[in-house]
Design a protein around this motif. Structure first.
Motif, PDB file in Angstrom:
ATOM      1  N   UNK A  75       0.821  -1.219   0.000  1.00  0.00           N
ATOM      2  CA  UNK A  75       0.000   0.000   0.000  1.00  0.00           C
ATOM      3  C   UNK A  75       0.854   1.269   0.000  1.00  0.00           C
ATOM      4  N   UNK A  76       2.168   1.113   0.160  1.00  0.00           N
ATOM      5  CA  UNK A  76       3.061   2.263   0.118  1.00  0.00           C
ATOM      6  C   UNK A  76       3.362   2.881   1.472  1.00  0.00           C
ATOM      7  N   UNK A  77       2.835   2.316   2.549  1.00  0.00           N
ATOM      8  CA  UNK A  77       3.092   2.857   3.878  1.00  0.00           C
ATOM      9  C   UNK A  77       4.500   2.537   4.370  1.00  0.00           C
ATOM     10  N   UNK A  78       5.065   1.470   3.894  1.00  0.00           N
ATOM     11  CA  UNK A  78       6.432   1.090   4.257  1.00  0.00           C
ATOM     12  C   UNK A  78       7.285   1.069   2.999  1.00  0.00           C
ATOM     13  N   UNK A  79       8.591   1.236   3.198  1.00  0.00           N
ATOM     14  CA  UNK A  79       9.496   1.072   2.079  1.00  0.00           C
ATOM     15  C   UNK A  79       9.562  -0.405   1.737  1.00  0.00           C
ATOM     16  N   UNK A  80      10.035  -0.672   0.571  1.00  0.00           N
ATOM     17  CA  UNK A  80      10.077  -2.054   0.103  1.00  0.00           C
ATOM     18  C   UNK A  80      10.908  -2.927   1.034  1.00  0.00           C
ATOM     19  N   UNK A  81      10.343  -4.054   1.402  1.00  0.00           N
ATOM     20  CA  UNK A  81      11.020  -5.036   2.247  1.00  0.00           C
ATOM     21  C   UNK A  81      10.951  -6.364   1.515  1.00  0.00           C
ATOM     22  N   UNK A  82      12.066  -7.056   1.418  1.00  0.00           N
ATOM     23  CA  UNK A  82      12.083  -8.342   0.732  1.00  0.00           C
ATOM     24  C   UNK A  82      11.769  -9.458   1.728  1.00  0.00           C
ATOM     25  N   UNK A  83      10.559  -9.963   1.653  1.00  0.00           N
ATOM     26  CA  UNK A  83      10.122 -11.032   2.546  1.00  0.00           C
ATOM     27  C   UNK A  83      10.057 -12.384   1.847  1.00  0.00           C
ATOM     28  N   UNK A  84      10.533 -12.449   0.624  1.00  0.00           N
ATOM     29  CA  UNK A  84      10.420 -13.690  -0.139  1.00  0.00           C
ATOM     30  C   UNK A  84      11.114 -14.852   0.571  1.00  0.00           C
ATOM     31  N   UNK A  85      12.319 -14.606   1.060  1.00  0.00           N
ATOM     32  CA  UNK A  85      13.062 -15.675   1.737  1.00  0.00           C
ATOM     33  C   UNK A  85      12.345 -16.086   3.033  1.00  0.00           C
ATOM     34  N   UNK A  86      11.864 -15.106   3.776  1.00  0.00           N
ATOM     35  CA  UNK A  86      11.147 -15.387   5.021  1.00  0.00           C
ATOM     36  C   UNK A  86       9.881 -16.178   4.734  1.00  0.00           C
ATOM     37  N   UNK A  87       9.168 -15.765   3.722  1.00  0.00           N
ATOM     38  CA  UNK A  87       7.926 -16.459   3.347  1.00  0.00           C
ATOM     39  C   UNK A  87       8.214 -17.907   2.946  1.00  0.00           C
ATOM     40  N   UNK A  88       9.269 -18.129   2.198  1.00  0.00           N
ATOM     41  CA  UNK A  88       9.629 -19.491   1.782  1.00  0.00           C
ATOM     42  C   UNK A  88       9.988 -20.361   2.985  1.00  0.00           C
ATOM     43  N   UNK A  89      10.715 -19.789   3.931  1.00  0.00           N
ATOM     44  CA  UNK A  89      11.064 -20.534   5.141  1.00  0.00           C
ATOM     45  C   UNK A  89       9.815 -20.881   5.947  1.00  0.00           C
ATOM     46  N   UNK A  90       8.899 -19.920   6.046  1.00  0.00           N
ATOM     47  CA  UNK A  90       7.641 -20.171   6.751  1.00  0.00           C
ATOM     48  C   UNK A  90       6.859 -21.279   6.057  1.00  0.00           C
ATOM     49  N   UNK A  91       6.856 -21.251   4.751  1.00  0.00           N
ATOM     50  CA  UNK A  91       6.142 -22.270   3.982  1.00  0.00           C
ATOM     51  C   UNK A  91       6.731 -23.652   4.250  1.00  0.00           C
ATOM     52  N   UNK A  92       8.049 -23.748   4.296  1.00  0.00           N
ATOM     53  CA  UNK A  92       8.714 -25.018   4.574  1.00  0.00           C
ATOM     54  C   UNK A  92       8.359 -25.536   5.970  1.00  0.00           C
ATOM     55  N   UNK A  93       8.372 -24.632   6.951  1.00  0.00           N
ATOM     56  CA  UNK A  93       8.037 -25.026   8.322  1.00  0.00           C
ATOM     57  C   UNK A  93       6.598 -25.511   8.391  1.00  0.00           C
ATOM     58  N   UNK A  94       5.693 -24.775   7.778  1.00  0.00           N
ATOM     59  CA  UNK A  94       4.281 -25.146   7.797  1.00  0.00           C
ATOM     60  C   UNK A  94       4.066 -26.493   7.105  1.00  0.00           C
TER      61      UNK A  94
END
Length: 105
Positions: A75-94
């Motif tokens: 939505x533009x409230x935060x500067x760009x943050x790369x969460x792709x790696x975090x999301x992939x790790x979460x997916x693996x754990x789940x």
């Protein structure tokens, strides 16, 4: 392997105390009452893994937080943050947690 739909209803009468015990045992083994009773009746092995529900709850909370951060970034409230790696790790754990509970059933 395709799962066959469960279309037949089977009912029985129990005392209030028996109902309470059945519900307690089914919930403590992370199953619905129907799943628990089917497994009991069909002599399937029921294994209770203590702590799995707490881990799943924490993973859901982390996932919710990640989604909120992603929405803020999009939505533009935060500067760009790369969460792709975090999301992939979460997916693996789940997925590991899900496969663990499926193996136990």
């Amino acid at each position: 392997m395709k799962k066959e739909p469960k279309t037949v209803i089977l009912s029985c009468r129990v005392t209030p105390e028996q109902k309470e015990e059945i519900e307690y045992k089914s919930l403590s083994s992370y199953r619905t009452v129907s799943m628990y009773l089917r497994d009991c009746a069909l002599d399937k092995k029921i294994i209770v893994i203590k702590g799995v529900d707490e881990v799943a709850t924490e993973l859901r909370k982390i996932g919710n937080n990640l989604n909120q951060i992603a929405r803020e970034v999009n939505s533009g409230y935060l500067y760009e943050i790369n969460l792709a790696e975090t999301r992939e790790e979460m997916k693996k754990i789940w997925q590991s947690l899900n496969s663990l509970t499926q193996e136990v059933r």
